[in-house]
Design an enzyme around this catalytic site. Sequence first.
Site, short mmCIF file in Angstrom:
data_model
loop_
_atom_site.label_atom_id
_atom_site.label_comp_id
_atom_site.label_asym_id
_atom_site.label_seq_id
_atom_site.Cartn_x
_atom_site.Cartn_y
_atom_site.Cartn_z
N GLN A 98 0.81 -1.21 0.00
CA GLN A 98 0.00 0.00 0.00
C GLN A 98 0.84 1.26 0.00
OE1 GLN A 98 -1.55 0.71 4.40
NE2 GLN A 98 -1.79 -1.46 3.83
N HIS A 100 0.09 5.79 0.68
CA HIS A 100 -0.87 6.81 1.09
C HIS A 100 -0.63 8.10 0.29
CE1 HIS A 100 -1.76 4.02 4.22
NE2 HIS A 100 -0.59 4.17 4.79
N GLU A 135 2.43 8.01 8.87
CA GLU A 135 2.28 7.14 10.04
C GLU A 135 3.64 6.73 10.61
OE1 GLU A 135 -0.21 4.24 8.18
OE2 GLU A 135 1.45 3.12 7.32
N HIS A 263 4.73 0.38 1.19
CA HIS A 263 5.09 -0.41 2.37
C HIS A 263 4.06 -1.51 2.61
CE1 HIS A 263 2.39 2.79 3.83
NE2 HIS A 263 1.99 1.91 4.75
N ARG A 282 -3.96 0.36 -2.66
CA ARG A 282 -3.37 -0.97 -2.52
C ARG A 282 -2.81 -1.49 -3.84
NH1 ARG A 282 -7.95 -0.70 0.64
NH2 ARG A 282 -7.55 -1.01 2.87
#
Length: 403
Positions: A98, A100, A135, A263, A282
């Site tokens: 995935q 972001h 994140e 990642h 994804r």
Amino acid sequence: MALEKKLYPLTGKVQHYTWGGYEYIPALLDISNEENKPYAEYWMGVHPLGSADADGKPLGQLVDKDKTAVLGSYIAGKFGCLPYLFKILDVRDMLSIQVHPSKAAAEKEFARENAAGIPLDAPNRSYKDENHKPELMAALSDFWLLHGFKPKEKMTTVLSRVPELEPLLEVFEEDGYKGLYQYVMDIPQEEVNEMLQPLIDRITPLYEEGRLTRYKEDFWAARAALTFNKGEDIDRGIFSIYFFNLVNIKKGDAIFQDAGVPHAYLEGQNAEIMANSDNVLRGGLTSKHVDADELMKHIRFEETVPQILKGDKDSRFETVFRTPAAEFQLSRIDLAGDETASVQAQTAEIFIVTSGQVRISTGAEKLKLSTGESALVIAGASVNIKAGEESVIYRATAPVAES
């Protein structure tokens, strides 16, 4: 509106995703799992898909009651909400490949999908909100993940060393990271099967015989094949296992993943904090929606050298994992029995005890927290944490600019 309290017991929400483990989170929270459900994530924050309760009431209600009092003037003015989502994860089966989007891209693409009339809960929806999702994860156990493209020399080595992938070496040398990734994401499924089936046939028996170690891509590729392949079709996400850095993070260390960094979490437990978003694009190793075109728009096609964060010692007790993210900051507080740490809450802060037993207080208000229990402290509170035994506490907050 003045709030009566500064300290609240906090109860998060469990997410039972299929990749989750069966023991770690139930043991942490001291609950039974007689139904043998997968306990994947424990969410502490305000989110439409799972919000925490503060003193038995939705945390969002407390924030909305007086945003300035709860969040502090800086965070209330900058974000207008609790800007982070704090989680505990137990990864039994590997998660999807995935990436972001950036904040600007998320705003643009969220508006585009809204204009197209795609429902928020539609399986083919890629953007669930307008936010980015940087994140940070801190390992609570030995942890394995994929993180960014291998440096050029390592990529060349792995494509040369794995005979079934050797045809891709010329693609990489001529067209670089983007050309290589575009190639494997675009080729027909029949060609994916033709290239990867001999690899899977070779490594799967070695995996099943216990002859592969987690330090080798073959271990994870074999596990992925056994987990995700459907019928004769092989999941093309297996290519990414060889393209991305295979990273082992030791308990107590951390890693940051910004927009565009591809990642995948592979195995282990962690404490994770992120900007409050659910935008995930994804690229395989999943039964969920894969939109290769969207994925390709947002990946950073560059070599990545993983940066393992040891953290900065801000005091004798507290180790802070700093990142460029404006929405969050994570730290770990380590206390021996009878030791006390004191911190000043900069905004609404969440504390969870991952081992041990402590008493947390803000003046006359006191809470006793055991392993797995958590608390919320509002902005401006002076917080004292006294350990009854050797204890580890993770603290979620957001960086506040100096006035």
